[in-house]
Every structure is written in C-alpha cells, then in structure tokens.
Design a protein around this motif. Structure first.
Motif, PDB file in Angstrom:
ATOM      1  N   ASP A  37       0.855  -1.184   0.000  1.00 46.40           N
ATOM      2  CA  ASP A  37       0.000   0.000   0.000  1.00 46.40           C
ATOM      3  C   ASP A  37       0.891   1.233   0.000  1.00 46.40           C
ATOM      4  O   ASP A  37       1.905   1.271   0.718  1.00 46.40           O
ATOM      5  N   VAL A  45       3.765  -1.001   3.732  1.00 51.66           N
ATOM      6  CA  VAL A  45       3.238   0.329   3.433  1.00 51.66           C
ATOM      7  C   VAL A  45       4.384   1.314   3.234  1.00 51.66           C
ATOM      8  O   VAL A  45       5.378   1.294   3.970  1.00 51.66           O
ATOM      9  N   LEU A  82      -6.969  -0.014   3.336  1.00 52.15           N
ATOM     10  CA  LEU A  82      -5.581  -0.281   3.705  1.00 52.15           C
ATOM     11  C   LEU A  82      -5.501  -1.655   4.355  1.00 52.15           C
ATOM     12  O   LEU A  82      -6.321  -1.991   5.211  1.00 52.15           O
ATOM     13  N   PRO A  89      -8.381   3.921  -4.370  1.00 53.06           N
ATOM     14  CA  PRO A  89      -7.048   3.381  -4.646  1.00 53.06           C
ATOM     15  C   PRO A  89      -6.848   3.040  -6.126  1.00 53.06           C
ATOM     16  O   PRO A  89      -7.778   2.622  -6.810  1.00 53.06           O
ATOM     17  N   TYR A 123      -0.732  -3.982  -5.586  1.00 49.77           N
ATOM     18  CA  TYR A 123      -0.504  -2.728  -4.862  1.00 49.77           C
ATOM     19  C   TYR A 123      -1.770  -1.879  -4.875  1.00 49.77           C
ATOM     20  O   TYR A 123      -2.649  -2.035  -5.728  1.00 49.77           O
ATOM     21  N   ARG A 124      -1.849  -0.976  -3.903  1.00 51.98           N
ATOM     22  CA  ARG A 124      -2.915   0.016  -3.842  1.00 51.98           C
ATOM     23  C   ARG A 124      -2.278   1.373  -3.569  1.00 51.98           C
ATOM     24  O   ARG A 124      -1.553   1.528  -2.585  1.00 51.98           O
TER      25      ARG A 124
END
Length: 392
Positions: free
Chosen positions: A40, A148, A142, A94, A76-77
């Motif tokens: 993230d 992250v 998330l 996102p 992924y975001r």
C-alpha cells in the motif's frame, strides 16, 4: 678434588621476543529485505499556493512512482491524499494494477481542483487523518498484511505541530513488524535546493534520523522513490564489522536462498576478494560487489579477531550489524548459517507481536542503521598492525 663450578647463565631474558597471538572467530551477517507480495502506498501532496509551479511535474512524478511500484510488486494500492490534516476523507484512489496511466494523470488534475479547499501544509496530520478515517470504515482499504510506503511531497516546512518522534512512534504501531513492513520517503526543499527557499528541516530530520536516508530534493526533475530511497526494495551491499579483523582472515559467503540451503557444499557460496567483495580498513566495512543481490538473500562475513588479553574477551557475545554472531571455536560456515537461521526464526516468532511501541522503535532503529561509528577505530587498527609486526 675441587670440581669446576657449574657455568652460570648470565644471559638476560629477551622480553622483546614476540608472544603467540590468541585469536577467536567472529561472523557478522546481513539479510536482504525479504520479497513481499502486497504493498500500500500513501502519497501526501501539499496543495498550497507555493506548490503551483510543482503541479506541472506532479503528474509525471506520480506515473513514475507507479512504474517503480509495478517493477517490484503486482498487488498494490496507491492512495493520493492532500497535505491538509482536516480532510482525511479527501483522497484519490485506490489505484492498482488495473489502473491506467491516464487514470493517474486525471487523478492529479482532480487533486489540484481541491487546492482552494485543502491548503494545509500538514503532511503528518494528513497521513494520520486518512489512516484513521480508513480504519473506521466498515471495509478498510488499507491492508494489515501489506507493506506500506508513505511519501510526503511539499516545498514548505511540515506545519502540523507534530514532532518527528511523536509521528514515528505512531507510525511503527501500524504494522506488526515495522522493520520490514513500513517505510517513508520525503520529497522536500533541502538546504541545497536551488528552486525553493523554505527548507523542510522536519522532513530532512525524519528521513535521516528515523529512516536512515536522505530526503529527496523537490527541485529534481525525477524522483528515485524506490530504487534508491526505500529499504522495501533496495538491497544493502555493505556490512560494518563488529570487530577489527586480523589482516587476511576475512571470508565472505553469499546465500541466495538461505532458508532452503542445507549448508552443504558451501564452497559454491564463497565469494572472491577483489572481484566480488572488498574490505575498507578505515571504516571497517565489507562491501559486496555482486551485480545483483537477491531479495531475501544472506551474506555472512567470517573472520579472525585478536583476543583482548587484558579483559579476556573471547568474542562470545552477540552484537549488531543488521545481525551478527560472534563465537569461539572456529565453527564451519554451515554452523554459522544454522545458528543465524534459528536466531532469525525465533525473533520472527516471538518478537514483533509482543513488543511495545518503544521496543519496536528501538529495534527498527537498530535494524535500519546498518553502519555505525566504531569506537577507537584508529587505535584498534594501529594496535593490530603493531602486534602483527611484532609477530613477524
């Protein structure tokens, strides 16, 4: 009959004769960051008036970031938030692997439209507001099991009033193991920047003190987000030794997949000095010279150390170079490998979940700071050279 007296040895003992030097074996090791499968990314963008001249390259900066991310992970975001701490619910995303570069460019345009509303230059507060807003939703976006990366993008000083140590103490509570799952990149006006004048001292300190890196100059045309600026994907190639080695005693082993290695046939992992590794006596550092160092790989540096005859130090202690194991007895490398794997496994099982925030902070700092000042380095090197000269 008088007998002749026994001859008397009048020779003076030679106190200058060299005495045998006692040594023990030591080893320092360095694990590379482990591969990860989820990431993230939260990018905080300062939308104040002074940033208007940076908006023209913001779209390119975001697409470059996406390209970097896609090079290391598929799942992924990406979230783009304002730099205003009052608006945790104002964000774009996102974005993921299904998003196009056009999606990113349009999101940047939409973000700029929020500038009249979200003028705050409070990246820390903005990150906190967004994170807590998302956590309060019925389905948070998330993910707990994703690494992250936070990116701050501002040409001004951070103005939330949140001290760096307070921000960092909060950040490391977000992941079960912040050492391997959390990082921050700060793009800011540096004391060497030429396009801006208001220096982001807090961002510079956050980067250097808490994440062991330099902040990125906002005046650059492109930003090295991942390739140079985060431990999440950048491999380390230097190990600062915890002791001063006896000259010529260093051997370096490389294990691309240590968890699956039995320790057999270790000659195949032995690196060659000069072409595959080098030692710098002034910094007491070994540098691995391989063209590629695999994520999740292990480097072990074994060497001999002169025993301290005054203190009786036999090296039977553990110290830290991203992890080290010093033992007496001259164990073969497979024994070092076994001990290291067992130690890391125990730390992974028992450590993170039971640590307090303060303990997490301490461990994160210890792991990230790969090099440190070696006390009395010059004196130690001189002592070693002198003793070796006497021995010869």
């Amino acid at each position: 009959e008088d007998t002749a007296p026994e001859p008397v040895d009048t020779a003076v003992p030679d106190d200058t004769a060299p005495t045998p030097l006692e040594t023990y074996n030591a080893a320092d090791y360095l694990y590379q960051p482990a591969p990860f499968d989820k990431m993230d990314i939260v990018v905080s963008v300062d939308l104040s008036g002074s940033m208007s001249d940076q908006f023209s390259k913001l779209g390119t900066a975001m697409t470059d970031l996406v390209s970097d991310i896609q090079g290391v992970v598929e799942d992924y975001r990406l979230f783009v938030i304002t730099g205003d701490g009052s608006y945790g619910d104002l964000y774009m995303g996102p974005f993921d692997s299904s998003s196009t570069l056009m999606d990113i460019q349009m999101a940047v345009n939409d973000l700029q439209a929020l500038a009249p509303l979200a003028q705050g230059e409070e990246s820390y507060a903005a990150i906190y507001s967004f994170w807590t807003y998302d956590a309060a939703q019925s389905t948070p976006q998330l993910r707990d099991d994703a690494v992250v990366l936070f990116v701050t993008f501002s040409d001004e000083e951070e103005q939330s009033g949140i001290d760096n140590y307070v921000m960092y103490d909060w950040l490391i509570t977000l992941k079960s193991d912040p050492v391997t799952m959390l990082d921050m990149v700060n793009i800011a006006t540096l004391d060497t920047s030429t396009c801006k004048s208001t220096i982001g001292y807090k961002y510079m300190d956050m980067a250097s003190t808490y994440f062991s890196k330099d902040a990125i100059d906002i005046c650059l045309d492109t930003y090295p987000y991942l390739s140079q600026s985060t431990f999440l994907v950048a491999t380390e190639n230097e190990i600062t030794l915890s002791h001063v080695p006896v000259e010529g005693s260093i051997v370096v082993y490389y294990f691309e997949d240590p968890a699956d290695s039995s320790g057999q046939n270790t000659d195949s992992f032995l690196l060659t000095q000069g072409t595959q590794w080098a030692y710098d006596a002034t910094t007491n550092t070994v540098t691995v010279l391989l063209d590629q160092i695999a994520l999740g790989s292990l480097v072990i540096v074994a060497y001999d150390v002169l025993k301290d005859v005054d203190t009786g130090d036999s090296g039977d202690t553990a110290s830290d170079t991203g992890g080290s194991a010093s033992r007496t007895g001259g164990k073969p490398i497979d024994r070092y490998l076994q001990e290291i794997l067992e130690k890391e496994a125990q730390a992974g099982q028992a450590g993170p979940a039971q640590e307090s925030a303060a303990e997490k902070q301490q461990r994160a700092a210890e792991q990230r700071v790969r090099s440190r000042v070696l006390e009395n380095q010059i004196e130690d090197n001189e002592a070693v050279s002198s003793m070796q000269a006497d021995e010869n």
